[in-house]
Design a protein around this motif. Structure first.
Motif, mmCIF file in Angstrom:
data_model
loop_
_atom_site.group_PDB
_atom_site.id
_atom_site.type_symbol
_atom_site.label_atom_id
_atom_site.label_comp_id
_atom_site.label_asym_id
_atom_site.label_seq_id
_atom_site.Cartn_x
_atom_site.Cartn_y
_atom_site.Cartn_z
ATOM 1 N N GLY A 1 0.797 -1.215 0.000
ATOM 2 C CA GLY A 1 0.000 0.000 0.000
ATOM 3 C C GLY A 1 0.831 1.268 0.000
ATOM 4 N N LEU A 2 0.149 2.368 0.308
ATOM 5 C CA LEU A 2 0.819 3.661 0.343
ATOM 6 C C LEU A 2 1.846 3.685 1.465
ATOM 7 C CD1 LEU A 2 -2.219 6.080 -0.138
ATOM 8 C CD2 LEU A 2 -0.881 4.864 -1.858
ATOM 9 N N ARG A 3 3.005 4.271 1.173
ATOM 10 C CA ARG A 3 4.068 4.397 2.154
ATOM 11 C C ARG A 3 4.672 5.786 2.050
ATOM 12 N NH1 ARG A 3 1.811 0.442 3.330
ATOM 13 N NH2 ARG A 3 2.647 -1.626 3.822
ATOM 14 N N THR A 4 5.196 6.266 3.166
ATOM 15 C CA THR A 4 5.808 7.596 3.164
ATOM 16 C C THR A 4 7.324 7.553 3.290
ATOM 17 O OG1 THR A 4 5.548 7.819 5.554
ATOM 18 C CG2 THR A 4 3.724 8.586 4.174
ATOM 19 N N ARG A 5 7.882 6.402 3.526
ATOM 20 C CA ARG A 5 9.334 6.298 3.640
ATOM 21 C C ARG A 5 9.947 5.942 2.300
ATOM 22 N NH1 ARG A 5 10.688 2.468 8.638
ATOM 23 N NH2 ARG A 5 9.292 1.100 7.461
ATOM 24 N N GLY A 6 10.981 6.686 1.935
ATOM 25 C CA GLY A 6 11.633 6.454 0.665
ATOM 26 C C GLY A 6 12.230 5.072 0.541
ATOM 27 N N SER A 7 12.644 4.497 1.650
ATOM 28 C CA SER A 7 13.271 3.175 1.626
ATOM 29 C C SER A 7 12.300 2.090 1.186
ATOM 30 C CB SER A 7 13.830 2.832 3.004
ATOM 31 O OG SER A 7 12.800 2.822 3.975
ATOM 32 N N GLU A 8 11.013 2.396 1.187
ATOM 33 C CA GLU A 8 10.013 1.394 0.798
ATOM 34 C C GLU A 8 9.646 1.479 -0.676
ATOM 35 O OE1 GLU A 8 7.362 -0.113 3.817
ATOM 36 O OE2 GLU A 8 7.534 1.831 4.833
ATOM 37 N N TYR A 9 10.329 2.349 -1.403
ATOM 38 C CA TYR A 9 10.128 2.459 -2.846
ATOM 39 C C TYR A 9 11.386 1.968 -3.548
ATOM 40 C CZ TYR A 9 5.903 5.066 -1.884
ATOM 41 O OH TYR A 9 4.657 5.420 -1.454
ATOM 42 N N ALA A 10 11.189 1.030 -4.457
ATOM 43 C CA ALA A 10 12.340 0.392 -5.093
ATOM 44 C C ALA A 10 12.810 1.123 -6.343
ATOM 45 C CB ALA A 10 11.990 -1.050 -5.444
ATOM 46 N N TYR A 11 11.937 1.903 -6.938
ATOM 47 C CA TYR A 11 12.242 2.504 -8.237
ATOM 48 C C TYR A 11 12.096 4.017 -8.152
ATOM 49 C CZ TYR A 11 11.529 -2.348 -9.442
ATOM 50 O OH TYR A 11 11.604 -3.707 -9.474
ATOM 51 N N TRP A 12 13.076 4.703 -8.770
ATOM 52 C CA TRP A 12 13.129 6.159 -8.681
ATOM 53 C C TRP A 12 13.417 6.771 -10.039
ATOM 54 C CZ3 TRP A 12 12.286 8.883 -4.167
ATOM 55 C CH2 TRP A 12 12.153 8.106 -3.008
ATOM 56 N N GLY A 13 12.809 7.930 -10.258
ATOM 57 C CA GLY A 13 13.143 8.728 -11.416
ATOM 58 C C GLY A 13 14.337 9.611 -11.115
ATOM 59 N N GLN A 14 14.757 10.386 -12.109
ATOM 60 C CA GLN A 14 15.990 11.163 -12.004
ATOM 61 C C GLN A 14 15.807 12.516 -11.324
ATOM 62 O OE1 GLN A 14 13.978 11.381 -14.421
ATOM 63 N NE2 GLN A 14 14.138 13.405 -15.342
ATOM 64 N N GLY A 15 14.583 12.957 -11.113
ATOM 65 C CA GLY A 15 14.357 14.236 -10.455
ATOM 66 C C GLY A 15 14.174 15.375 -11.426
ATOM 67 N N THR A 16 13.343 16.324 -11.017
ATOM 68 C CA THR A 16 13.130 17.533 -11.806
ATOM 69 C C THR A 16 13.130 18.716 -10.848
ATOM 70 O OG1 THR A 16 11.689 18.593 -13.467
ATOM 71 C CG2 THR A 16 10.586 17.313 -11.746
ATOM 72 N N GLN A 17 13.832 19.787 -11.223
ATOM 73 C CA GLN A 17 14.017 20.937 -10.331
ATOM 74 C C GLN A 17 12.796 21.852 -10.376
ATOM 75 O OE1 GLN A 17 16.815 21.929 -8.275
ATOM 76 N NE2 GLN A 17 15.281 23.398 -7.562
#
Length: 123
Positions: A102-118
């Motif tokens: 389900g929904l999580r607020t901790r980054g460690s619980e997400y396995a996949y990340w995008g590169q970021g946008t400023q």
């Protein structure tokens, strides 16, 4: 799973931006998706998350009523509509995905990340 965030930029206080995050993967519609941000000299913080159907969302208190997360499973894309932007919203924004649970607020619980946008909010 590959994520590609876009839509950042420079905006004046009170302005709006819409971030997009396009994802690969045939099972996109099952992912929990989230946005995080990292402000200068600060740690990465949770912003918002959305479940697989779009029927359940969660926001950090500081953005409630100003930001809206949504998703289009047909387009494999998650959005973050940001209104009434404030200078303290200035950060690099990252989209993230988790393929189970389900929904999580901790980054460690997400396995996949995008590169970021400023996103920069300044007059």
């Amino acid at each position: 799973v590959q994520l590609q965030a876009s839509g950042g930029g420079l905006v004046q206080p009170g302005g709006s931006l819409r971030l997009s995050c396009a994802a690969s993967g045939r099972t996109f519609s099952t992912y929990v998706l989230a946005w995080f941000r990292r402000a200068p000299r600060k740690e990465r913080d949770f912003v918002s998350a959305i479940d697989w159907s779009g029927g359940s969302t969660f926001y950090v208190d500081s953005v409630k009523g100003r930001f809206t997360i949504s998703r289009d499973n047909a387009e494999n894309t998650v959005y973050l509509q940001m209104n009434s932007l404030k200078p303290e919203d200035t950060a690099v924004y990252y989209c993230a995905a988790r393929t189970m649970g389900g929904l999580r607020t901790r980054g460690s619980e997400y396995a996949y990340w995008g590169q970021g946008t400023q996103v920069t909010v300044s007059s």
